[in-house]
Enzyme design. Sequence first.
Site, PDB file in Angstrom:
ATOM      1  N   ASP A  10       6.506   1.122  32.719  1.00 26.23           N
ATOM      2  CA  ASP A  10       6.646  -0.217  32.653  1.00 26.23           C
ATOM      3  C   ASP A  10       6.837  -0.603  31.342  1.00 26.23           C
ATOM      4  O   ASP A  10       6.563   0.157  30.387  1.00 26.23           O
ATOM      5  CB  ASP A  10       5.697  -0.998  33.524  1.00 26.23           C
ATOM      6  CG  ASP A  10       5.730  -2.307  33.402  1.00 26.23           C
ATOM      7  OD1 ASP A  10       6.772  -3.132  33.895  1.00 26.23           O
ATOM      8  OD2 ASP A  10       4.649  -3.198  33.037  1.00 26.23           O
ATOM      9  N   ASP A  12       6.577  -4.649  30.173  1.00 26.93           N
ATOM     10  CA  ASP A  12       5.972  -5.620  29.448  1.00 26.93           C
ATOM     11  C   ASP A  12       4.420  -5.438  29.985  1.00 26.93           C
ATOM     12  O   ASP A  12       4.149  -5.320  31.259  1.00 26.93           O
ATOM     13  CB  ASP A  12       6.425  -7.111  30.344  1.00 26.93           C
ATOM     14  CG  ASP A  12       7.614  -7.377  29.698  1.00 26.93           C
ATOM     15  OD1 ASP A  12       7.815  -8.003  28.680  1.00 26.93           O
ATOM     16  OD2 ASP A  12       8.885  -7.068  30.559  1.00 26.93           O
ATOM     17  N   GLU A  19       2.641 -10.330  27.473  1.00 25.88           N
ATOM     18  CA  GLU A  19       2.480 -11.249  28.471  1.00 25.88           C
ATOM     19  C   GLU A  19       2.133 -12.823  27.861  1.00 25.88           C
ATOM     20  O   GLU A  19       2.490 -13.877  28.514  1.00 25.88           O
ATOM     21  CB  GLU A  19       1.293 -10.742  29.367  1.00 25.88           C
ATOM     22  CG  GLU A  19       1.616  -9.641  30.150  1.00 25.88           C
ATOM     23  CD  GLU A  19       2.452 -10.173  31.383  1.00 25.88           C
ATOM     24  OE1 GLU A  19       2.803 -11.187  31.416  1.00 25.88           O
ATOM     25  OE2 GLU A  19       2.762  -9.218  32.117  1.00 25.88           O
ATOM     26  N   GLY A  48       2.920 -10.418  35.823  1.00 23.85           N
ATOM     27  CA  GLY A  48       3.426  -9.298  36.721  1.00 23.85           C
ATOM     28  C   GLY A  48       4.265  -9.762  37.654  1.00 23.85           C
ATOM     29  O   GLY A  48       5.031  -8.960  38.665  1.00 23.85           O
ATOM     30  N   GLU A  51      10.494 -13.067  37.193  1.00 32.35           N
ATOM     31  CA  GLU A  51      10.912 -14.123  36.511  1.00 32.35           C
ATOM     32  C   GLU A  51      11.522 -15.226  37.783  1.00 32.35           C
ATOM     33  O   GLU A  51      10.964 -16.350  37.934  1.00 32.35           O
ATOM     34  CB  GLU A  51      12.245 -13.949  35.627  1.00 32.35           C
ATOM     35  CG  GLU A  51      12.582 -14.945  34.949  1.00 32.35           C
ATOM     36  CD  GLU A  51      13.711 -14.493  33.961  1.00 32.35           C
ATOM     37  OE1 GLU A  51      13.450 -14.395  32.796  1.00 32.35           O
ATOM     38  OE2 GLU A  51      14.658 -13.834  34.428  1.00 32.35           O
ATOM     39  N   ALA A  74      16.412 -21.716  32.166  1.00 30.93           N
ATOM     40  CA  ALA A  74      15.734 -22.517  30.996  1.00 30.93           C
ATOM     41  C   ALA A  74      14.837 -21.298  30.401  1.00 30.93           C
ATOM     42  O   ALA A  74      14.433 -21.325  28.907  1.00 30.93           O
ATOM     43  CB  ALA A  74      15.069 -23.578  31.459  1.00 30.93           C
ATOM     44  N   LYS A  75      13.965 -20.486  31.339  1.00 28.82           N
ATOM     45  CA  LYS A  75      13.146 -19.551  30.603  1.00 28.82           C
ATOM     46  C   LYS A  75      13.979 -18.495  30.095  1.00 28.82           C
ATOM     47  O   LYS A  75      13.586 -17.900  28.817  1.00 28.82           O
ATOM     48  CB  LYS A  75      12.442 -18.885  31.791  1.00 28.82           C
ATOM     49  CG  LYS A  75      10.950 -18.069  31.455  1.00 28.82           C
ATOM     50  CD  LYS A  75      11.584 -16.667  31.389  1.00 28.82           C
ATOM     51  CE  LYS A  75      10.120 -15.667  31.155  1.00 28.82           C
ATOM     52  NZ  LYS A  75      10.543 -14.213  30.957  1.00 28.82           N
ATOM     53  N   ASP A 170       0.874  -1.756  34.192  1.00 30.39           N
ATOM     54  CA  ASP A 170      -0.419  -2.620  34.089  1.00 30.39           C
ATOM     55  C   ASP A 170      -0.770  -3.559  35.097  1.00 30.39           C
ATOM     56  O   ASP A 170      -1.706  -4.590  34.957  1.00 30.39           O
ATOM     57  CB  ASP A 170      -0.119  -3.549  32.759  1.00 30.39           C
ATOM     58  CG  ASP A 170       1.030  -4.283  32.666  1.00 30.39           C
ATOM     59  OD1 ASP A 170       0.745  -5.487  32.391  1.00 30.39           O
ATOM     60  OD2 ASP A 170       2.276  -3.921  33.154  1.00 30.39           O
TER      61      ASP A 170
END
Length: 220
Positions: A10, A12, A19, A48, A51, A74-75, A170
């Site tokens: 993984d 992130d 995070e 986790g 989006e 926007a993110k 994670d």
Amino acid sequence: MAPIKAVLFDHDGTLANSEVVHFQFWQRVLADRGVAFVEDDYRLHFTGVSELNTAIAIKARFQLTDCVADLVAAKRAQAQQYHATQVYPLMPGVNEVLLALRRQGMRMAVVSGSARFALEANLAGLGLGHFFEYIASGEDVPNNKPAPDVYNQALHVLGLRPSECIAVEDTASGLRAALAAGVATCVVPNSYSAHQDFSGATKRVADLPEFLTWFNAHYR
């Protein structure tokens, strides 16, 4: 037991200490809409989470008038601005672990629910891209983690069976995705995900160097 031929990481929270930055992206998106978003809320409910699913949940929770696609956009704008000048910092021991696995002839791939532009920008910025044979992104498949699609995609491209791989995750969402694809998983929780349910993991370790020690003891 089939010999392990690849480690599927993984991104992130596993390779990148990102995070807190993702929280800050969402915090700014909500601040622009007059909503206060606190770190504990993100940690407990959104660590986790993809989006898209975060945007869906945030829209409902805070009764926002924006459509989900606009919240995602926007993110992403926040992320694109960030990656223009910065990278997420590495988690402890990443370079050493990747170098050791490459010396052993281990194949490696990134299997992430994140957007491809962010994965490629961050791995290139950190100088890690050359370690990975393939980068599987959540936007390349119909269903993001915790569905197994992104792992199935990586297995297909690598031409490997699930039993020939170990996943490193994670979060509980990532663990469920890997397990649903039939891939044994070592979890490396961080301060954002330590409270989650990691039932079904083959091993839980404190950091990536501990993962390498365990992996070499059991699979090499």
